[in-house]
Scaffold this motif. Structure first.
Motif, PDB file in Angstrom:
ATOM      1  N   VAL A 210       0.836  -1.205   0.000  1.00  0.00           N
ATOM      2  CA  VAL A 210       0.000   0.000   0.000  1.00  0.00           C
ATOM      3  C   VAL A 210       0.866   1.249   0.000  1.00  0.00           C
ATOM      4  O   VAL A 210       0.622   2.208  -0.746  1.00  0.00           O
ATOM      5  N   HIS A 211       1.901   1.218   0.838  1.00  0.00           N
ATOM      6  CA  HIS A 211       2.793   2.384   0.889  1.00  0.00           C
ATOM      7  C   HIS A 211       3.521   2.574  -0.437  1.00  0.00           C
ATOM      8  O   HIS A 211       3.646   3.709  -0.931  1.00  0.00           O
TER       9      HIS A 211
ATOM     10  N   SER B 194       2.871   5.895  -2.719  1.00  0.00           N
ATOM     11  CA  SER B 194       3.999   6.814  -2.895  1.00  0.00           C
ATOM     12  C   SER B 194       4.519   6.827  -4.327  1.00  0.00           C
ATOM     13  O   SER B 194       5.181   7.789  -4.734  1.00  0.00           O
ATOM     14  N   GLY B 195       4.226   5.767  -5.105  1.00  0.00           N
ATOM     15  CA  GLY B 195       4.749   5.697  -6.459  1.00  0.00           C
ATOM     16  C   GLY B 195       3.800   6.182  -7.543  1.00  0.00           C
ATOM     17  O   GLY B 195       4.226   6.431  -8.679  1.00  0.00           O
TER      18      GLY B 195
ATOM     19  N   THR C 109      -7.806   9.731  -5.173  1.00  0.00           N
ATOM     20  CA  THR C 109      -7.849   8.285  -5.364  1.00  0.00           C
ATOM     21  C   THR C 109      -6.688   7.616  -4.639  1.00  0.00           C
ATOM     22  O   THR C 109      -5.533   8.033  -4.780  1.00  0.00           O
ATOM     23  N   GLY C 110      -7.026   6.580  -3.854  1.00  0.00           N
ATOM     24  CA  GLY C 110      -6.019   5.824  -3.121  1.00  0.00           C
ATOM     25  C   GLY C 110      -6.019   4.360  -3.511  1.00  0.00           C
ATOM     26  O   GLY C 110      -6.691   3.940  -4.474  1.00  0.00           O
ATOM     27  N   THR C 111      -5.286   3.578  -2.741  1.00  0.00           N
ATOM     28  CA  THR C 111      -5.158   2.150  -3.038  1.00  0.00           C
ATOM     29  C   THR C 111      -6.507   1.443  -2.962  1.00  0.00           C
ATOM     30  O   THR C 111      -6.812   0.571  -3.784  1.00  0.00           O
ATOM     31  N   THR C 112      -7.324   1.807  -1.971  1.00  0.00           N
ATOM     32  CA  THR C 112      -8.649   1.180  -1.851  1.00  0.00           C
ATOM     33  C   THR C 112      -9.510   1.477  -3.067  1.00  0.00           C
ATOM     34  O   THR C 112     -10.234   0.587  -3.565  1.00  0.00           O
TER      35      THR C 112
END
Length: 433
Positions: free
Chosen positions: A141-142, A146-147, A363-366
């Motif tokens: 997730v990190h 971050s990428g 927008t995030g990982t989820t």
């Protein structure tokens, strides 16, 4: 000295007088006849079973054991004492040297203790595995957050309560170092535009808008939809799509088509299908159906497969189908058991994906995970395709050949998308004549 036992007068042995014994003076023996004998004592009969270990010894005055009567005298007697514990004898008991042997309770098996010991170890291993999985997920997730590339793409729009909508764009920056194929087009183009929607009733659909679709671009008038990306980047493209579909774009994801090659190679290749031979110099695709209509391809072939258009009888419609097929195959491979259990695959996919993806600031990982699930759901239900098309060669003037949707903007079609009433019959309709 011992006193003489002879008569001093006659020399004959001295006989003891009646009532006298031969006991020496001072002896503790009772002289015989020194006292009248006592009447014989009555025989004492011991109740049956009264003798036990540790009982007080019998007095010396009791008659010898042999003089006891064979049977106890008549009269009331105590009943036999019951065994201290244990069940009554049973004919099913096994025979022993002293009679039936009662069954003994089974000893507590050591196996049960060993089983509890093993269960403790299993629980400890599971806890450790869960900790490691959580740590791995946290790292992924990190790494993804971050990428990922970020862009301010979303624009304000009234809440239309049309569910959740993702705008997925395949951009193709042309020029040196941007991809495998070079052509005369410069700058960035939105080569593919896909609208992924999950309606309030749960229906999920994936709509491909041909890149040459004729639309009205805010501030620029009538033009092809991919021109909005060239004119104003992601925000203008989002606004143009919202005006066309009536959907509010909640998330934006841009996939660099030049990175498709790395993403496909990261998952070990994908399987795609095509039922006719192709030799297309523009895209670089060479397809031989003698090797099968469905083939597993590497990243280079998958990229050419996605770009090929001029050799496709349906032009942009066919290309949109192939692009969805490649993305769907990558998503399926990314969610496969083989990828989920391979750290090397995960690392390669994260590396390729973070370089290929650009998303909006919110927008995030989820959200990406939900997008992948919605993508798979739409593909499984078969609700993927293009809106109904009136013409593939619409020429309004000044922009060349464009794709004209039914009734210019296909209003009935997008109304069904918003309400979750879309059917497979509504997709990929091409007017003839």
């Amino acid at each position: 000295s011992t006193p003489s036992r002879q008569d001093p007068r006659s020399g004959a042995p001295r006989r003891p007088a009646a009532g006298h014994s031969h006991a020496r003076p001072g002896s503790s023996a009772v002289p015989l006849g020194s006292a009248p004998q006592a009447a014989p004592q009555p025989t004492r009969v011991m109740p049956a079973g009264s003798q036990h270990a540790g009982a007080r010894p019998q007095p010396a005055s009791y008659p010898p054991r042999a003089s006891y009567p064979a049977q106890a005298p008549s009269g009331p007697s105590l009943p036999p004492r019951a065994p201290a514990s244990g069940p009554s004898p049973s004919p099913d008991w096994p025979a022993g040297p002293r009679g039936p042997v009662p069954p003994q309770p089974a000893p507590r098996p050591a196996r049960r203790r060993r089983r509890r010991h093993r269960l403790r170890w299993v629980a400890a291993v599971l806890v450790l595995a869960l900790v490691l999985v959580a740590a791995r997920v946290g790292w992924l997730v990190h790494a993804i957050n971050s990428g990922l590339g970020r862009v301010d793409a979303l624009v304000s729009s009234p809440d239309t309560s049309d569910g959740e909508t993702w705008l997925i764009v395949g951009s193709d920056a042309r020029g040196a170092g941007s991809g495998t194929v070079q052509d005369e087009t410069s700058g960035a183009r939105a080569d593919s535009v896909m609208v992924l929607n999950k309606a309030p009733n749960g229906q999920t659909s994936l709509i491909s808008l041909p890149r040459d679709t004729y639309v009205t671009i805010p501030g620029y008038g009538g033009n092809k939809i991919n021109a909005s990306y060239s004119f104003g980047g992601a925000p203008l493209l989002v606004q143009t799509v919202q005006d066309l579909t009536g959907l509010t774009v909640d998330h934006y994801a841009e996939v660099g088509m030049g990175a498709v090659e790395q993403m496909v190679d990261a998952v070990g290749g994908v399987e795609v299908c095509l039922d006719y031979d192709v030799f297309d110099p523009d895209s670089g695709l060479v397809w031989d159906t003698s090797q099968g209509t469905c083939q597993r391809v590497d990243g280079t072939t998958a990229l050419a497969y996605s770009r090929m258009r001029k050799s496709d009888p349906t032009g942009d419609i066919g290309r949109g189908l192939r692009q969805r097929a490649v993305i769907s195959a990558v998503v399926s491979e990314a969610a496969s058991f083989k990828t989920l259990t391979s750290f090397s695959r995960q690392d390669a996919l994260v590396e390729a994906g973070t370089h290929a993806l650009t998303v909006d600031d919110k927008t995030g990982t989820t959200d990406l995970a939900q997008m992948m699930m919605a993508f798979r759901s739409a593909s499984s239900a078969g609700l993927t395709g293009a809106p109904p098309i009136s013409s593939l060669d619409y020429r309004p003037g000044g922009i060349g050949s464009a794709v004209l949707l039914q009734d210019t903007t296909a209003p009935d079609f997008f109304a069904k998308v918003r309400s979750g009433e879309l059917t497979t019959a509504d997709l990929n309709q091409l007017a003839t004549g």
